[in-house]
Design an enzyme around this catalytic site. Structure first.
Site, PDB file in Angstrom:
ATOM      1  CG  HIS A   1       4.939  -2.401  -1.019  1.00  0.00           C
ATOM      2  ND1 HIS A   1       5.246  -1.332  -1.718  1.00  0.00           N
ATOM      3  CD2 HIS A   1       3.738  -2.258  -0.375  1.00  0.00           C
ATOM      4  CE1 HIS A   1       3.966  -0.602  -1.576  1.00  0.00           C
ATOM      5  NE2 HIS A   1       3.309  -1.158  -0.947  1.00  0.00           N
TER       6      HIS A   1
ATOM      7  CB  CYS B   1      -0.865   1.287  -1.209  1.00  0.00           C
ATOM      8  SG  CYS B   1       0.882   1.335  -1.254  1.00  0.00           S
TER       9      CYS B   1
ATOM     10  CG  HIS C   1      -0.277  -4.336  -0.129  1.00  0.00           C
ATOM     11  ND1 HIS C   1      -1.057  -3.496  -0.900  1.00  0.00           N
ATOM     12  CD2 HIS C   1       0.365  -3.357   0.499  1.00  0.00           C
ATOM     13  CE1 HIS C   1      -0.460  -2.445  -0.882  1.00  0.00           C
ATOM     14  NE2 HIS C   1       0.292  -2.233   0.018  1.00  0.00           N
ATOM     15  CD  GLU C   2       2.505  -3.706   3.543  1.00  0.00           C
ATOM     16  OE1 GLU C   2       3.508  -3.278   3.197  1.00  0.00           O
ATOM     17  OE2 GLU C   2       1.418  -3.283   3.796  1.00  0.00           O
TER      18      GLU C   2
END
Length: 182
Positions: free
Chosen positions: A161, A115, A157-158
């Site tokens: 966020h 990250c 993953h994004e």
């Protein structure tokens, strides 16, 4: 970063400093009244601002690539822009406005995740092998894309966020952390 009129408020070479780091409470959302609260959707009337937001995301991602030799995508909350916006640049740039992940496969795989917010740390996580992402592009066109393997992991993953979730929170166990080799 930019003003509401789109003017840069910092030297482009200094945008990297706006990347939020592990430990910054703005990266993690808390529960309100027992429900997780996500970041705000991008509104259609905000579309003219998206170009400026994407320029900032692109610049920071390029700086990370130059300094740490990784970075394929970045989510707006990583720069303190609490909007549901992801910028990805692999073979070409992609903009995902208000994405939704659907059709997440039952089949999972493990990967050492990295990250930009903690560039020296790797975290072992499980991700869905395939998924479909529904989103609006930078022209507000509704799109849908089914991806697998590396792209599936990257978009999960994004997307995390956008919901205030870091890969450290998805670690498989307490041995799922290691420093990135030099």
């Amino acid at each position: 970063m930019r003003t509401s009129e789109g003017e840069s408020v910092t030297d482009p070479a200094e945008r990297f400093e706006y990347l939020l780091r592990l430990g910054d409470s703005a990266l993690i959302l808390s529960q309100r009244l027992g429900e997780w609260v996500g970041h705000c959707p991008v509104l259609e009337e905000e579309l003219p601002e998206v170009t400026n937001w994407v320029a900032d995301l692109h610049q920071v991602m390029q700086e990370i690539r130059a300094k740490y030799n990784f970075g394929r995508a970045i989510a707006a909350p990583q720069l303190g822009m609490m909007k549901r916006l992801i910028y990805m640049n692999i073979d070409k740039p992609f903009v995902f406005i208000n994405p939704e992940l659907t059709n997440l496969s039952k089949e999972m795989f493990e990967v050492w995740d990295d990250c930009m917010c903690f560039p020296d740390l790797l975290v072992r996580v499980r991700r869905h092998k395939t998924l479909t992402i529904k989103y609006h592009d930078e022209n507000w066109k509704a799109c849908e894309w089914t991806v697998e393997n590396g792209l599936s992991e990257l978009l999960q993953h994004e997307y995390d966020h956008l919901n205030g979730v870091l890969c450290t929170m998805r670690a498989i166990d307490d041995k799922s952390f290691k420093w990135r080799p030099n």
